[in-house]
Scaffold this active site. Structure first.
Site, PDB file in Angstrom:
ATOM      1  CE  LYS A 193     -29.158 -26.020-107.086  1.00 24.96           C
ATOM      2  NZ  LYS A 193     -29.808 -27.228-107.542  1.00 24.96           N
TER       3      LYS A 193
HETATM    4  C1  LIG Z   1     -30.994 -27.923-108.015  1.00 22.49           C
HETATM    5  C2  LIG Z   1     -31.483 -29.200-107.477  1.00 22.49           C
HETATM    6  C3  LIG Z   1     -31.990 -30.220-108.296  1.00 22.49           C
HETATM    7  C4  LIG Z   1     -32.257 -30.045-109.764  1.00 22.49           C
HETATM    8  O1  LIG Z   1     -31.204 -29.609-110.512  1.00 22.49           O
HETATM    9  P1  LIG Z   1     -31.457 -28.871-111.902  1.00 22.49           P
HETATM   10  O2  LIG Z   1     -30.085 -28.777-112.475  1.00 22.49           O
HETATM   11  O3  LIG Z   1     -32.056 -27.555-111.611  1.00 22.49           O
HETATM   12  O4  LIG Z   1     -32.349 -29.728-112.717  1.00 22.49           O
HETATM   13  C5  LIG Z   1     -32.339 -31.422-107.710  1.00 22.49           C
HETATM   14  N1  LIG Z   1     -32.242 -31.617-106.391  1.00 22.49           N
HETATM   15  C6  LIG Z   1     -31.786 -30.650-105.558  1.00 22.49           C
HETATM   16  C7  LIG Z   1     -31.674 -30.946-104.110  1.00 22.49           C
HETATM   17  C8  LIG Z   1     -31.415 -29.410-106.074  1.00 22.49           C
HETATM   18  O5  LIG Z   1     -30.991 -28.455-105.242  1.00 22.49           O
END
Ligand SMILES: *Cc1c(COP(=O)(O)O)cnc(C)c1O
Length: 386
Positions: A193
């Site tokens: 991210k």
């Molecule tokens: C990355 C992501 C998540 C989950 O996040 P984590 O920190 O990996 O648990 C949920 N929804 C979307 C759209 C994501 O891209």
């Protein structure tokens, strides 16, 4: 680092490392002052009144469902083109998912998709609609909120792709996470991210009661009533240990200060992609960006007519990899997953299918060089035989 450009990658600099080292020497490794500092800085950055940190984006979604008191027998509307967690969180609280179709060009949930999904919910009680700002492009929040309001429900934005994204609705520039149209927004700080804490998550809200509930549920459901004895705590409902340690909040604070630079770099790279890929049209097109959206751009997703070109996507990905270019598919529509197919039967969501048939995410992260973009575009041209 490997020779293959990954589709996404963290940017960790010396001062990030120094911030973590300092946190390790501090008094509190967890549940200390850096948690509050990160929460306050994050809330300030996105323009929300409250931000509650937690251990990952999935926990953020789970906490949001718990804070809303979503119950078994109730349903939530989730776009099929998203990561599994957006749908799974609904199941964690025993409620059911109604998958909504998405716009085939942007992959985003639309008001029409919400209306159609709510109609499919039948007599079941709809509790929330969970739009996803896919790739960082902002969904039609006013339109979605209006559609949800028709049946008296709120939006919970799943916003891990959109930290730093803004949108212009009418005369107003809004920041994703300011929750003007929704009850809560959730974020993730996974390494792919835009900001990372290794693992990490955040929920923003403008509702003080929801914020209090989120904080309580993140730490076992414990509360210390005001004026109680120093040892006293009470639990009226069981919560979880979803806390984000001070060590990771220190990294988060350090990363958050770089958000404008990260976003600007992503936008520069995206603009270069647009230029470099233009000669490959119409076989290769950029995913559509709605007019109101000013995306921070988490993913550089292109839409490719694999069928028309007679090049299967798997073979194209292999050919890209052989040329040092990683790629990924965002996402396999969640309604196709065996678990959900078995639970809800086969669904026809043509927008999600059309998106899925053509999407491919190319490398995009701040430390990429300008020349990497040209290299990717050239590799894609070769891989597609254009
Ligand atoms: C990355 C992501 C998540 C989950 O996040 P984590 O920190 O990996 O648990 C949920 N929804 C979307 C759209 C994501 O891209």
């Amino acid at each position: 680092m490997s020779d293959v450009l990954p589709y996404g990658r963290q940017t960790i600099e010396d001062d990030d490392i120094a911030a973590v080292a300092a946190a390790l020497r501090a008094d509190f490794l967890t549940t200390g002052p850096t948690v509050d500092a990160f929460e306050q800085a994050f809330a300030g950055t996105v323009g929300a009144q409250h931000a509650v940190a937690c251990i990952n984006g999935t926990a953020a979604l789970h906490l949001a469902m718990l804070a809303l008191d979503v119950q078994p027998g109730e349903v939530c509307v989730v776009p099929s083109v998203t990561f599994l967690a957006t749908a799974n969180c609904v199941r964690y609280v025993g409620a059911e998912v109604v998958f909504a179709d998405v716009d085939p060009e942007s992959g985003l949930l639309t008001p029409v998709g919400v209306a159609e999904a709510i109609a499919r919910a039948g007599s079941r009680k709809v509790r929330a609609v969970l739009p996803v700002h896919l790739r960082g492009d902002v969904a039609d929040l006013p339109g979605l909120a209006a559609e949800a309001a028709k049946v008296g429900v709120v939006l919970v934005e799943d916003a891990p792709h959109a930290v730093g994204s803004t949108a212009v609705f009418g005369d107003t520039t809004e920041i994703v996470g300011d929750v003007r149209h929704s009850a809560m927004a959730t974020f993730s700080f996974h390494p792919v991210k835009t900001l990372t804490t290794g693992e990490g998550g955040m929920v923003t809200t403008n509702d003080a009661d929801l914020a209090r509930r989120l904080r309580k549920l993140r730490s076992h459901g414990m509360e210390r009533p005001e004026g109680a004895e120093p040892w006293w705590y009470e639990m009226v409902e069981p919560g979880f240990n979803y806390r984000l340690p001070d060590i990771l909040c220190a990294l988060g604070l350090s990363q958050l200060a770089k958000l404008p630079r990260f976003v600007a770099r992503r936008q520069v790279l995206a603009a270069r992609y647009a230029e470099a890929l233009a000669p490959l049209a119409p076989a290769v097109r950029l995913a559509a960006s709605p007019a109101w959206s000013r995306p921070a751009l988490h993913l550089m997703t292109v839409l490719i007519d694999f069928k028309g070109l007679g090049r299967p996507r798997g073979a194209v990905m292999e050919a890209l990899k052989a040329r040092g270019v990683g790629s990924q598919v965002h996402y396999i529509p969640v309604h196709r997953q065996p678990y959900f197919k078995e639970r809800y039967g086969a669904l026809e969501l043509p927008g999600a299918e059309a998106w899925y048939a053509r999407c491919l995410s190319l490398p995009l992260y701040p430390s990429m060089a300008d020349g990497d973009v040209d290299r990717v575009a050239e590799a894609l041209r070769e891989a597609l035989g254009l």
